[in-house]
Scaffold this active site. Structure first.
Site, PDB file in Angstrom:
ATOM      1  N   HIS A 260       0.824  -1.208   0.000  1.00 27.07           N
ATOM      2  CA  HIS A 260       0.000   0.000   0.000  1.00 27.07           C
ATOM      3  C   HIS A 260       0.860   1.260   0.000  1.00 27.07           C
ATOM      4  O   HIS A 260       0.491   2.274  -0.605  1.00 27.07           O
ATOM      5  CB  HIS A 260      -0.931   0.002   1.204  1.00 27.07           C
ATOM      6  CG  HIS A 260      -2.087  -0.937   1.063  1.00 27.07           C
ATOM      7  ND1 HIS A 260      -2.814  -1.387   2.151  1.00 27.07           N
ATOM      8  CD2 HIS A 260      -2.641  -1.521  -0.036  1.00 27.07           C
ATOM      9  CE1 HIS A 260      -3.770  -2.197   1.724  1.00 27.07           C
ATOM     10  NE2 HIS A 260      -3.676  -2.295   0.405  1.00 27.07           N
ATOM     11  N   HIS A 389      -4.333  -5.264 -11.088  1.00 26.31           N
ATOM     12  CA  HIS A 389      -2.990  -4.849 -10.679  1.00 26.31           C
ATOM     13  C   HIS A 389      -1.955  -5.128 -11.773  1.00 26.31           C
ATOM     14  O   HIS A 389      -1.139  -4.266 -12.107  1.00 26.31           O
ATOM     15  CB  HIS A 389      -2.580  -5.575  -9.398  1.00 26.31           C
ATOM     16  CG  HIS A 389      -3.247  -5.088  -8.158  1.00 26.31           C
ATOM     17  ND1 HIS A 389      -2.942  -3.881  -7.572  1.00 26.31           N
ATOM     18  CD2 HIS A 389      -4.198  -5.644  -7.372  1.00 26.31           C
ATOM     19  CE1 HIS A 389      -3.668  -3.713  -6.484  1.00 26.31           C
ATOM     20  NE2 HIS A 389      -4.440  -4.761  -6.342  1.00 26.31           N
TER      21      HIS A 389
END
Length: 431
Positions: A260, A389
């Site tokens: 993150h 992703h």
């Protein structure tokens, strides 16, 4: 003897952002991914999850982040002219409007059963910001249904999630908008930044850029800067760090998540670019986040550990594909803005590891996790659950800038900046 993994180093050329062979490899892997996930679309307009070979898994509830991420991903596919992309976007927007959308209470339910009724009526900020991302990406590629979805989700986020005083999104409600917890989290806000920046790119409305900046200032300018360039994940209702919180081990694990931090670092630079590259610590903050995450999480055998404890020690050592893709994303961004030898080395290292262990060059798609020996495994994830992703990791480096990727990819499909990266790109954008 361990079998050599599909997509190993022999399939992947020397990595440099400007290298024609690398850029051709990126385009090729993006096409394999988009081909692989096309069968996600069922005949009834819903989406399924695929196994490693691309066959549908046993049908289960369709979750909001699955629907929205497929719309966004195939908007990227549409931008590069991939066949079949429009079918996914059409189906996804229809499913969002007719099934995820709660026509009685408003908002979007988390999961939809096979019969089209809610399987989980929970309303999460995490899911709703992905609706905004899907609407924004669909609008950016000119889909006629994007505007109604955009208008609806902006109203829902404004009415139920945005906390004006804090300048952040709150998190979760029951089906009828009654609150069931006081939890506040970083993850929904990080993806909120992603969605707000996409909304700004699609509409030009400065409120989206302003709100993204407020979120970034809190989590990076304050939380990360005050916590050793690691970003605490979990907070109380008054936005105090909740160090003892431990929820769902995949979506809300305890501690901090280096992947993150890498994602937030890229978003920080995207916001800075869209804001006109003002005098700010954006580049220094992004570098600090990136360097700390890589130092903390990169193991001796390669790959990035999933979580850290409060002291920065690895807590969950599992190695998933998505932190590697986010590392690729921020390093490609740094290489476009202020390249260094260290950035180049890390960019190569991450791509080399991804090609050896995660990329399935034979069938398409990426394996989502690997075991201690570096082989694909299925402990946490069944099949290949996600294109989002990995597709961004292959396509974003091809765009010449650090923002407005969809527009740049569309221009590249029609003309040709994706075929080469002229040296002027780097010299002109260096700070």
């Amino acid at each position: 003897m361990q079998e050599e993994q599909p997509g190993g180093a022999k399939d992947h050329p020397q990595t440099s952002l400007a290298d024609p062979d690398h850029r051709a490899w990126l385009r090729s892997d993006a096409a394999r991914q988009l081909d692989f996930f096309l069968p996600s679309l069922r005949g009834d307009g819903s989406f399924g999850v695929l196994d490693w070979d691309g066959a549908p898994l046993k049908r289960g509830p369709q979750e909001l982040h699955t629907t929205t991420r497929l719309v966004h991903s195939y908007a990227l596919g549409h931008a590069i002219g991939h066949r079949g992309a429009d079918d996914i976007i059409d189906a996804g927007l229809t499913f969002l409007w007719k099934h995820h959308r709660d026509q009685k209470h408003g908002g979007y339910v988390w999961a939809v059963a096979e019969d089209g009724t809610p399987a989980d009526g929970t309303k999460l900020a995490y899911g709703h910001v992905f609706v905004l991302l899907a609407a924004s990406s669909a609008k950016a590629v000119g889909h006629p249904d994007a505007d109604r979805l955009m208008a609806d989700i902006i109203e829902v986020l404004e009415q139920h999630y945005w906390e004006e005083g804090a300048g952040r999104f709150c998190d979760e409600f029951n089906h009828d908008w009654t609150p069931f917890s006081s939890y506040r989290g970083m993850n929904a806000n990080m993806h909120g930044v992603e969605a707000l920046l996409a909304a700004f790119e699609a509409t030009g409305d400065p409120i989206h850029l302003s709100r993204a900046g407020q979120i970034l200032d809190f989590f990076i300018g304050h939380m990360a800067a005050e916590n050793g360039w690691r970003i605490p994940e979990h907070y109380t209702s008054t936005w105090q760090i909740d160090p003892d919180y431990a929820g769902n081990p995949m979506f809300r694990p305890a501690g901090t998540t280096p992947g993150h931090a890498l994602e937030f670092a890229r978003l920080r630079l995207q916001h800075w670019d869209l804001a006109g590259r003002p005098e700010s610590p954006a580049l220094e903050e992004a570098r600090a986040l990136t360097q700390q995450a890589l130092a903390d999480a990169w193991g001796r055998a390669g790959g990035l550990a999933y979580t850290l404890d409060r002291k920065g020690t690895v807590a969950i050592p599992d190695r998933y594909w998505w932190p590697v893709t986010e590392g690729i994303g921020v390093l490609a961004t740094l290489l476009k803005i202020d390249p260094s030898d260290e950035d180049e080395d890390w960019y190569h290292r991450l791509w080399d590891f991804a090609a050896r262990h995660f990329v399935d060059a034979k069938r398409g798609g990426w394996f989502p996790e690997i075991d201690a020996d570096g082989a694909p495994t299925a402990r946490q994830f069944e099949g290949k659950p996600d294109i989002y992703h990995a597709l961004q990791a292959t396509l974003y480096p091809l765009a010449p800038g650090v923002a407005r990727h969809l527009g740049a990819l569309r221009q590249g499909a029609a003309g040709s900046p994706l075929d080469q990266a002229p040296e002027a790109l780097f010299s002109e954008s260096r700070l």
